[in-house]
Design a protein around this motif. Structure first.
Motif, PDB file in Angstrom:
ATOM      1  N   GLN A  81      16.305  45.663  68.270  1.00 42.08           N
ATOM      2  CA  GLN A  81      16.799  44.967  67.071  1.00 42.08           C
ATOM      3  C   GLN A  81      18.186  44.351  67.315  1.00 42.08           C
ATOM      4  O   GLN A  81      19.057  44.373  66.454  1.00 42.08           O
ATOM      5  N   ARG A  82      18.361  43.767  68.502  1.00 45.76           N
ATOM      6  CA  ARG A  82      19.624  43.112  68.834  1.00 45.76           C
ATOM      7  C   ARG A  82      19.369  41.648  69.189  1.00 45.76           C
ATOM      8  O   ARG A  82      19.889  41.125  70.176  1.00 45.76           O
ATOM      9  N   ARG A  83      18.581  40.990  68.384  1.00 48.24           N
ATOM     10  CA  ARG A  83      18.283  39.576  68.622  1.00 48.24           C
ATOM     11  C   ARG A  83      19.533  38.705  68.549  1.00 48.24           C
ATOM     12  O   ARG A  83      19.537  37.589  69.073  1.00 48.24           O
ATOM     13  N   ASP A  84      20.572  39.193  67.904  1.00 46.11           N
ATOM     14  CA  ASP A  84      21.794  38.404  67.789  1.00 46.11           C
ATOM     15  C   ASP A  84      22.456  38.175  69.141  1.00 46.11           C
ATOM     16  O   ASP A  84      23.301  37.283  69.286  1.00 46.11           O
ATOM     17  N   ARG A  85      22.075  38.965  70.157  1.00 46.30           N
ATOM     18  CA  ARG A  85      22.647  38.813  71.496  1.00 46.30           C
ATOM     19  C   ARG A  85      21.798  37.928  72.407  1.00 46.30           C
ATOM     20  O   ARG A  85      22.186  37.670  73.557  1.00 46.30           O
ATOM     21  N   LEU A  86      20.678  37.468  71.920  1.00 46.25           N
ATOM     22  CA  LEU A  86      19.828  36.601  72.739  1.00 46.25           C
ATOM     23  C   LEU A  86      20.530  35.303  73.155  1.00 46.25           C
ATOM     24  O   LEU A  86      20.368  34.860  74.299  1.00 46.25           O
ATOM     25  N   PRO A  87      21.308  34.641  72.278  1.00 45.41           N
ATOM     26  CA  PRO A  87      22.003  33.425  72.725  1.00 45.41           C
ATOM     27  C   PRO A  87      22.915  33.660  73.929  1.00 45.41           C
ATOM     28  O   PRO A  87      23.014  32.812  74.818  1.00 45.41           O
ATOM     29  N   GLN A  88      23.585  34.824  73.981  1.00 44.25           N
ATOM     30  CA  GLN A  88      24.448  35.123  75.124  1.00 44.25           C
ATOM     31  C   GLN A  88      23.626  35.306  76.402  1.00 44.25           C
ATOM     32  O   GLN A  88      24.036  34.894  77.486  1.00 44.25           O
ATOM     33  N   VAL A  89      22.461  35.941  76.253  1.00 51.32           N
ATOM     34  CA  VAL A  89      21.582  36.117  77.416  1.00 51.32           C
ATOM     35  C   VAL A  89      21.134  34.762  77.954  1.00 51.32           C
ATOM     36  O   VAL A  89      21.191  34.494  79.160  1.00 51.32           O
ATOM     37  N   LEU A 109      26.263  45.533  75.945  1.00 50.80           N
ATOM     38  CA  LEU A 109      26.236  45.413  74.486  1.00 50.80           C
ATOM     39  C   LEU A 109      27.415  46.140  73.857  1.00 50.80           C
ATOM     40  O   LEU A 109      27.961  45.700  72.838  1.00 50.80           O
ATOM     41  N   ALA A 110      27.818  47.243  74.474  1.00 47.15           N
ATOM     42  CA  ALA A 110      28.939  47.994  73.929  1.00 47.15           C
ATOM     43  C   ALA A 110      30.267  47.284  74.164  1.00 47.15           C
ATOM     44  O   ALA A 110      31.229  47.496  73.422  1.00 47.15           O
ATOM     45  N   VAL A 111      30.317  46.422  75.192  1.00 51.98           N
ATOM     46  CA  VAL A 111      31.559  45.720  75.525  1.00 51.98           C
ATOM     47  C   VAL A 111      31.737  44.472  74.667  1.00 51.98           C
ATOM     48  O   VAL A 111      32.805  44.237  74.091  1.00 51.98           O
ATOM     49  N   GLY A 112      30.679  43.626  74.611  1.00 56.88           N
ATOM     50  CA  GLY A 112      30.802  42.410  73.823  1.00 56.88           C
ATOM     51  C   GLY A 112      29.951  41.280  74.343  1.00 56.88           C
ATOM     52  O   GLY A 112      29.168  41.435  75.295  1.00 56.88           O
ATOM     53  N   SER A 113      30.102  40.097  73.739  1.00 56.82           N
ATOM     54  CA  SER A 113      29.260  38.946  74.030  1.00 56.82           C
ATOM     55  C   SER A 113      29.413  38.474  75.474  1.00 56.82           C
ATOM     56  O   SER A 113      28.426  38.173  76.155  1.00 56.82           O
ATOM     57  N   LEU A 114      30.657  38.386  75.957  1.00 53.90           N
ATOM     58  CA  LEU A 114      30.878  37.908  77.314  1.00 53.90           C
ATOM     59  C   LEU A 114      30.239  38.836  78.337  1.00 53.90           C
ATOM     60  O   LEU A 114      29.709  38.379  79.367  1.00 53.90           O
ATOM     61  N   ALA A 115      30.281  40.124  78.082  1.00 58.02           N
ATOM     62  CA  ALA A 115      29.664  41.078  78.995  1.00 58.02           C
ATOM     63  C   ALA A 115      28.152  40.899  79.036  1.00 58.02           C
ATOM     64  O   ALA A 115      27.527  40.998  80.096  1.00 58.02           O
ATOM     65  N   PHE A 134      23.730  36.652  83.621  1.00 56.62           N
ATOM     66  CA  PHE A 134      24.061  35.738  84.720  1.00 56.62           C
ATOM     67  C   PHE A 134      23.869  36.420  86.074  1.00 56.62           C
ATOM     68  O   PHE A 134      23.221  35.869  86.977  1.00 56.62           O
ATOM     69  N   LEU A 135      24.396  37.619  86.227  1.00 58.15           N
ATOM     70  CA  LEU A 135      24.292  38.332  87.500  1.00 58.15           C
ATOM     71  C   LEU A 135      22.851  38.716  87.813  1.00 58.15           C
ATOM     72  O   LEU A 135      22.460  38.780  88.979  1.00 58.15           O
ATOM     73  N   ALA A 136      22.050  38.975  86.775  1.00 56.91           N
ATOM     74  CA  ALA A 136      20.664  39.371  86.994  1.00 56.91           C
ATOM     75  C   ALA A 136      19.819  38.220  87.523  1.00 56.91           C
ATOM     76  O   ALA A 136      18.812  38.444  88.219  1.00 56.91           O
TER      77      ALA A 136
END
Length: 333
Positions: free
Chosen positions: A30-38, A111-117, A123-125
């Motif tokens: 339930q963390r779809r809000d982080r999909l744009p960063q991915v 996710l615990a660190v933030g959007s840039l993380a 990116f690294l993956a």
């Protein structure tokens, strides 16, 4: 073209499966809000991979004026590509069972660190696959300079991989990923042997290695270079009718032992008795575990080359760990 299509298909599907792991974890958590960063991290990795491929080509075509320097540069990149291909194939063989858990753990920390993380983790993956693809493609397509066919074949392979990945994620397709990675791995070993042979020839033309005119054999009369099957052998595995002695030795010395080592049966380590948090599914039947590990239904991961079962990405991504279980109950395969 077939060799570069295979490279695009294999590397593209690996990258697609990695992306599927990340997306499935975020959706189930339930963390779809982080999909744009991915997606931002993935897009940056793709852009830098394309830039890296262009830089290699630009260096060879524009920055190196002497033909000897170009031959030496192409020889070095060929050897580097062979190293990357070999490492990639055996790394996937070893890490396939744990890659999903590792990616989930890294993404949880990000996710615990933030959007840039989160963007940096995505990116690294993906960047490793992209840089490998660019280097291997350049080395495999050297013999087709000025022809756009290999590039189109590479794009076609990547596009095919993306389509397969989407269908797997949507549970609309079932393929035996273990057999796919085994067969493509064996073919890529032969492609790498041809790249190494090409690199040895470049070293000879650059004057680094001797024996440019010492032919191991000459079967031009039997294997006419103008025929389609001769072109296929030359383009796919760099099998030519008149190779030098050193080229032949390099091809055989790499292809035979690496193929034997890659295809030999491996002993499997029994899976830990402790189940993943929140998982109540029984372990795989003994016959499957004895022959090779199945594609874990509790981890969205690529299959080991020795695995024998078939599954989909969504089935592999159903269990996203304790974090996902705390958010919503996972759907079982």
């Amino acid at each position: 073209m077939f060799a570069t299509y295979l490279i695009g298909l294999r590397e593209g599907l690996e990258a697609t499966l990695v992306v599927s792991i990340l997306v499935a974890f975020l959706v189930k958590s339930q963390r779809r809000d982080r999909l744009p960063q991915v997606w931002a991290g993935i897009g940056l990795a793709v852009a830098l991979s394309v830039l890296f491929g262009w830089l290699i080509e630009y260096t060879s075509a524009s920055l190196l004026s002497r033909s000897e320097d170009r031959e030496l540069f192409e020889a070095i990149t060929s050897v580097a590509a062979v190293v990357f291909v070999t490492w990639m194939i055996f790394w996937m063989r070893k890490a396939a069972r744990t890659i999903a858990g590792e990616l989930r753990g890294r993404l949880t920390e990000a996710l615990a660190v933030g959007s840039l993380a989160v963007a940096g983790m995505a990116f690294l993956a993906v960047i490793r696959e992209g840089l490998e693809t660019a280097l291997i493609f350049y080395s495999a397509a050297q013999g087709a300079a000025g022809d756009s066919g290999p590039l189109l074949a590479l794009i076609g392979g990547i596009a095919t991989a993306v389509v397969l990945g989407v269908l797997l994620y949507a549970s609309a397709l079932r393929i035996n990923l273990s057999k796919f990675f085994t067969w493509t791995g064996a073919l890529l070993i032969l492609v790498a042997a041809g790249i190494l042979k090409y690199g040895v020839h470049d070293f000879q033309e650059a004057g680094v290695l001797p024996g440019l005119n010492d032919l191991a054999f000459d079967i031009t009369s039997a294997l006419d270079p103008t025929t389609w099957y001769a072109a296929l052998l030359a383009g796919m595995f760099n099998v030519t009718p008149a190779p030098t002695v050193l080229e032949t030795i390099a091809w055989i010395a790499y292809a035979v032992p690496v193929l034997v080592f890659f295809l030999r049966p491996t002993r499997r380590t029994p899976a830990p008795a402790a189940a993943t948090a929140g998982s109540a599914a029984p372990s795989a039947p003994a016959p499957v575990a004895a022959s090779a590990p199945a594609v874990a239904a509790s981890a969205a991961e690529p299959t080991s080359p020795d695995a024998t079962t078939t599954t989909t990405v969504t089935e592999r991504g159903a269990d996203t760990g304790a974090e996902a279980d705390a958010a919503s109950a996972p759907r079982r395969a």
